[in-house]
Scaffold this motif. Sequence first.
Motif, PDB file in Angstrom:
ATOM      1  N   GLY A 468     -13.483   8.620 -12.155  1.00 42.29           N
ATOM      2  CA  GLY A 468     -13.400   9.057 -13.542  1.00 42.29           C
ATOM      3  C   GLY A 468     -12.560   8.112 -14.377  1.00 42.29           C
ATOM      4  O   GLY A 468     -12.963   7.670 -15.447  1.00 42.29           O
ATOM      5  N   GLN A 469     -11.370   7.789 -13.876  1.00 45.87           N
ATOM      6  CA  GLN A 469     -10.453   6.866 -14.556  1.00 45.87           C
ATOM      7  C   GLN A 469      -9.721   6.039 -13.503  1.00 45.87           C
ATOM      8  O   GLN A 469      -9.527   6.497 -12.367  1.00 45.87           O
ATOM      9  N   VAL A 470      -9.319   4.858 -13.896  1.00 44.55           N
ATOM     10  CA  VAL A 470      -8.558   4.021 -12.975  1.00 44.55           C
ATOM     11  C   VAL A 470      -7.572   3.169 -13.762  1.00 44.55           C
ATOM     12  O   VAL A 470      -7.898   2.658 -14.845  1.00 44.55           O
ATOM     13  N   TRP A 471      -6.384   3.054 -13.249  1.00 45.38           N
ATOM     14  CA  TRP A 471      -5.355   2.162 -13.807  1.00 45.38           C
ATOM     15  C   TRP A 471      -4.976   1.162 -12.720  1.00 45.38           C
ATOM     16  O   TRP A 471      -4.548   1.550 -11.627  1.00 45.38           O
ATOM     17  N   VAL A 472      -5.170  -0.107 -13.010  1.00 37.84           N
ATOM     18  CA  VAL A 472      -4.872  -1.175 -12.055  1.00 37.84           C
ATOM     19  C   VAL A 472      -3.552  -1.820 -12.454  1.00 37.84           C
ATOM     20  O   VAL A 472      -3.311  -2.114 -13.628  1.00 37.84           O
ATOM     21  N   HIS A 473      -2.705  -2.068 -11.453  1.00 36.38           N
ATOM     22  CA  HIS A 473      -1.379  -2.647 -11.715  1.00 36.38           C
ATOM     23  C   HIS A 473      -1.092  -3.794 -10.757  1.00 36.38           C
ATOM     24  O   HIS A 473      -1.501  -3.786  -9.600  1.00 36.38           O
ATOM     25  N   GLY A 474      -0.384  -4.769 -11.277  1.00 40.41           N
ATOM     26  CA  GLY A 474       0.101  -5.881 -10.465  1.00 40.41           C
ATOM     27  C   GLY A 474       1.180  -6.620 -11.227  1.00 40.41           C
ATOM     28  O   GLY A 474       1.460  -6.305 -12.386  1.00 40.41           O
ATOM     29  N   SER A 475       1.780  -7.599 -10.606  1.00 39.85           N
ATOM     30  CA  SER A 475       2.803  -8.401 -11.283  1.00 39.85           C
ATOM     31  C   SER A 475       2.940  -9.734 -10.571  1.00 39.85           C
ATOM     32  O   SER A 475       2.410  -9.934  -9.465  1.00 39.85           O
ATOM     33  N   HIS A 476       3.674 -10.653 -11.206  1.00 43.94           N
ATOM     34  CA  HIS A 476       3.836 -11.977 -10.610  1.00 43.94           C
ATOM     35  C   HIS A 476       4.800 -11.954  -9.425  1.00 43.94           C
ATOM     36  O   HIS A 476       4.970 -12.971  -8.752  1.00 43.94           O
ATOM     37  N   TYR A 477       5.393 -10.796  -9.157  1.00 43.89           N
ATOM     38  CA  TYR A 477       6.244 -10.660  -7.973  1.00 43.89           C
ATOM     39  C   TYR A 477       5.440 -10.254  -6.741  1.00 43.89           C
ATOM     40  O   TYR A 477       5.956 -10.316  -5.626  1.00 43.89           O
ATOM     41  N   GLU A 478       4.201  -9.800  -6.944  1.00 43.36           N
ATOM     42  CA  GLU A 478       3.387  -9.290  -5.838  1.00 43.36           C
ATOM     43  C   GLU A 478       2.139 -10.147  -5.660  1.00 43.36           C
ATOM     44  O   GLU A 478       1.655 -10.786  -6.591  1.00 43.36           O
ATOM     45  N   SER A 479       1.596 -10.115  -4.441  1.00 42.61           N
ATOM     46  CA  SER A 479       0.435 -10.949  -4.114  1.00 42.61           C
ATOM     47  C   SER A 479      -0.888 -10.207  -4.249  1.00 42.61           C
ATOM     48  O   SER A 479      -1.948 -10.817  -4.028  1.00 42.61           O
ATOM     49  N   CYS A 480      -0.858  -8.919  -4.557  1.00 48.73           N
ATOM     50  CA  CYS A 480      -2.102  -8.156  -4.652  1.00 48.73           C
ATOM     51  C   CYS A 480      -1.956  -7.038  -5.683  1.00 48.73           C
ATOM     52  O   CYS A 480      -0.863  -6.787  -6.195  1.00 48.73           O
ATOM     53  N   LEU A 481      -3.075  -6.386  -5.945  1.00 49.99           N
ATOM     54  CA  LEU A 481      -3.121  -5.305  -6.925  1.00 49.99           C
ATOM     55  C   LEU A 481      -3.119  -3.944  -6.240  1.00 49.99           C
ATOM     56  O   LEU A 481      -3.559  -3.811  -5.093  1.00 49.99           O
ATOM     57  N   VAL A 482      -2.648  -2.941  -6.966  1.00 52.21           N
ATOM     58  CA  VAL A 482      -2.756  -1.547  -6.537  1.00 52.21           C
ATOM     59  C   VAL A 482      -3.363  -0.765  -7.697  1.00 52.21           C
ATOM     60  O   VAL A 482      -3.473  -1.277  -8.819  1.00 52.21           O
ATOM     61  N   ALA A 483      -3.760   0.478  -7.420  1.00 51.96           N
ATOM     62  CA  ALA A 483      -4.409   1.251  -8.479  1.00 51.96           C
ATOM     63  C   ALA A 483      -4.124   2.738  -8.318  1.00 51.96           C
ATOM     64  O   ALA A 483      -3.913   3.235  -7.206  1.00 51.96           O
ATOM     65  N   VAL A 484      -4.119   3.431  -9.455  1.00 52.14           N
ATOM     66  CA  VAL A 484      -4.106   4.890  -9.486  1.00 52.14           C
ATOM     67  C   VAL A 484      -5.490   5.324  -9.938  1.00 52.14           C
ATOM     68  O   VAL A 484      -5.988   4.880 -10.986  1.00 52.14           O
ATOM     69  N   VAL A 485      -6.133   6.170  -9.140  1.00 53.19           N
ATOM     70  CA  VAL A 485      -7.521   6.559  -9.381  1.00 53.19           C
ATOM     71  C   VAL A 485      -7.597   8.064  -9.650  1.00 53.19           C
ATOM     72  O   VAL A 485      -7.065   8.861  -8.874  1.00 53.19           O
ATOM     73  N   VAL A 486      -8.243   8.424 -10.756  1.00 52.58           N
ATOM     74  CA  VAL A 486      -8.575   9.818 -11.032  1.00 52.58           C
ATOM     75  C   VAL A 486     -10.054   9.985 -10.698  1.00 52.58           C
ATOM     76  O   VAL A 486     -10.906   9.370 -11.345  1.00 52.58           O
ATOM     77  N   PRO A 487     -10.390  10.767  -9.670  1.00 55.24           N
ATOM     78  CA  PRO A 487     -11.802  10.892  -9.280  1.00 55.24           C
ATOM     79  C   PRO A 487     -12.631  11.621 -10.344  1.00 55.24           C
ATOM     80  O   PRO A 487     -12.101  12.385 -11.156  1.00 55.24           O
ATOM     81  N   ALA A 488     -13.938  11.350 -10.314  1.00 61.90           N
ATOM     82  CA  ALA A 488     -14.883  12.159 -11.077  1.00 61.90           C
ATOM     83  C   ALA A 488     -15.012  13.477 -10.328  1.00 61.90           C
ATOM     84  O   ALA A 488     -15.613  13.531  -9.247  1.00 61.90           O
ATOM     85  N   ARG A 489     -14.424  14.519 -10.875  1.00 59.06           N
ATOM     86  CA  ARG A 489     -14.206  15.753 -10.104  1.00 59.06           C
ATOM     87  C   ARG A 489     -15.486  16.322  -9.492  1.00 59.06           C
ATOM     88  O   ARG A 489     -15.543  16.625  -8.295  1.00 59.06           O
ATOM     89  N   ARG A 490     -16.522  16.492 -10.289  1.00 62.95           N
ATOM     90  CA  ARG A 490     -17.744  17.111  -9.774  1.00 62.95           C
ATOM     91  C   ARG A 490     -18.383  16.265  -8.688  1.00 62.95           C
ATOM     92  O   ARG A 490     -18.882  16.786  -7.691  1.00 62.95           O
ATOM     93  N   ARG A 491     -18.382  14.955  -8.888  1.00 70.65           N
ATOM     94  CA  ARG A 491     -18.980  14.072  -7.886  1.00 70.65           C
ATOM     95  C   ARG A 491     -18.181  14.104  -6.592  1.00 70.65           C
ATOM     96  O   ARG A 491     -18.747  14.081  -5.492  1.00 70.65           O
ATOM     97  N   LEU A 492     -16.840  14.139  -6.718  1.00 74.69           N
ATOM     98  CA  LEU A 492     -16.017  14.189  -5.516  1.00 74.69           C
ATOM     99  C   LEU A 492     -16.229  15.503  -4.764  1.00 74.69           C
ATOM    100  O   LEU A 492     -16.351  15.514  -3.528  1.00 74.69           O
ATOM    101  N   GLU A 493     -16.285  16.594  -5.498  1.00 70.08           N
ATOM    102  CA  GLU A 493     -16.502  17.888  -4.838  1.00 70.08           C
ATOM    103  C   GLU A 493     -17.862  17.948  -4.159  1.00 70.08           C
ATOM    104  O   GLU A 493     -18.002  18.518  -3.062  1.00 70.08           O
ATOM    105  N   ALA A 494     -18.882  17.336  -4.798  1.00 73.12           N
ATOM    106  CA  ALA A 494     -20.209  17.295  -4.171  1.00 73.12           C
ATOM    107  C   ALA A 494     -20.176  16.464  -2.896  1.00 73.12           C
ATOM    108  O   ALA A 494     -20.764  16.835  -1.874  1.00 73.12           O
ATOM    109  N   TRP A 495     -19.480  15.320  -2.939  1.00 66.55           N
ATOM    110  CA  TRP A 495     -19.348  14.475  -1.746  1.00 66.55           C
ATOM    111  C   TRP A 495     -18.630  15.222  -0.627  1.00 66.55           C
ATOM    112  O   TRP A 495     -19.038  15.158   0.545  1.00 66.55           O
ATOM    113  N   ALA A 496     -17.573  15.960  -0.976  1.00 72.09           N
ATOM    114  CA  ALA A 496     -16.810  16.706   0.026  1.00 72.09           C
ATOM    115  C   ALA A 496     -17.682  17.764   0.703  1.00 72.09           C
ATOM    116  O   ALA A 496     -17.606  17.962   1.923  1.00 72.09           O
TER     117      ALA A 496
END
Length: 588
Positions: A468-496
């Motif tokens: 549903g939503q995603v925020w990607v974060h990184g910085s010049h102190y780190e070698s990779c990215l991380v993310a906070v993910v808000v799932p698409a609720r109905r799709r996630l519940e259907a998958w579950a």
Amino acid sequence: MVDAVAGAMAHVGVAPHGRAAMFGANSPELMIALQAGNRGTHTVYCVPLYDVLGDHSVEYIIEHSGTLRCTVLPRAAAESTIVFVAAGKLAVLARALGEVVLPVQVRDVIRACGVRVHRFQEFAELGREHPSPPAPPSSDDICTIMYTSGTTGVPKGVLLTHRTLATAVASLAHWMGCVGLDIGRDHGDRYLSFLPLAHIYGRCVEEAFLSMGACIAYWSGEAKGLPADIRASQPAIFCSVPRVFQRFEATTLDKISKAGKAQQALFHTAFNLKLAALKAGAPWDKLASAVFDRLVFRDISRGMLGDQIKLISSGGAPLARHVEEFMRVCGCAKFVQGYGLTETCGATFVSDPDRPDQLYTVGPPQPAYELRLEAVPDMECDPLGIPPRGEVLVRGEGVFVGYHKDEDETRKAVDAEGWFHTGDVGEVTPGGALRIIDRKKNLFKLSQGEYIAVEKIEGVLEDSELVGQVWVHGSHYESCLVAVVVPARRRLEAWAREQGIEGAYCDLCRDSQVRRMLQHELEAVGRKGGLKAFELPKAIHVEEEPFSVANDLLTPTFELRRQQLLKRYSGVVDGLYESMKSRAAGPR
């Protein structure tokens, strides 16, 4: 009515070049008040306000703009804001239609401060009793001081003249003629006033349709009531922000997922064939839609936007590719993207709906504007490269004249040659259209020297039906990215359900199997979307609460507030990096 409200403004003491704050949801009364400011006995600077700014921002804007005597027209305003208004800041409060019921304690504060309160109709009657002759403003008079919501810092007051707004409105009307849109009273066309009039996008579009004689229908102000508003108004034009189109797509795909296998197969086959035809250049209303619209898409379009829709426009924030594809195929109307800032008076760039080479772009500059790209050496953006890339600079009659009471910021934003530096980085396609890559301030290097454009990455990752939503974060102190993910609720519940995983939505968001699935999903979607390995988040946190204006993680135009996101999730981000480092170090 406009004459009456203008007369009332003059009678209650709004001085020449005085400020009139306009506070409230979209309504006929609000537009009447804005036009009364334009028509006034002497030019009145309108200062639009809206409730999601919050009381502190409203207080700042009233103080900063110098609005000491003004008219406020809320249909629904926060009680605390009314108390603030009553606490000596404003001399007159005009209350629209009597819909705001003031609590007893608020009325007592108002009376103690000597503030006069009028119902809107009473205020108009006051103007009829004390008429004032119109005195049209000059083209260089200030029309409005429009405060940007901004993703960081305090709002800035953008000074827009009558010349600026007239230029933008004329440019938009010219564009409609160029793409074959014949809009006007004779055709019974309606525009649904849904975008906030306190934002330049909504203001310019509505002014343009008024100038062409189209009818304006005002939405109810409740997000849940938007479908009913669309059914009642049957708009010919629907302009909105990407978040609304994402909801259209999510709701439709959820219904398709619950349909029979034959219906699902028909939808996906028709979707892919029509999309391929559109990309090949087939007109949306002819070859590409000859069969499939009648079989599949007309009912979907009718459910989303009614029977009379001619044009769908997205602006205000980046639009994911899959959402644009969905709206082009299922909307059964011309679909365009636009780009502009408050400082450039809104729709500065608009794509051509009939040119396939302008898919996924915001189109070329409008007639009143010039485009220039400026090199960003640190980010390897070269205007002479292939493709040409750089910071987007805009010049023209539709550009603002400065920031209110802030000459330093004005000089930083507009150079000696009159070019406004947008802060956005873009590239120009071979066909002359602009594609926005990211905000300049959102571009950074990882510790190993790789350049990152987080907004571009987020746009690709949101192509996933499970995200549903995603925020990607990184910085010049780190070698990779991380993310906070808000799932698409109905799709996630259907998958579950398909996986036999039980539990409420909040439990699913904490489930390690769900997290691993979403991690793999992001990697697959990212690779499909052309992201490089270092652009893929290496760890994610699954969040059940959506980012919203209410929790201060989105601006009123639904852009991510990155500083607030980092503040809220700093502990989560630190934990993700620490866990990766612990795994890399291995057992001790």
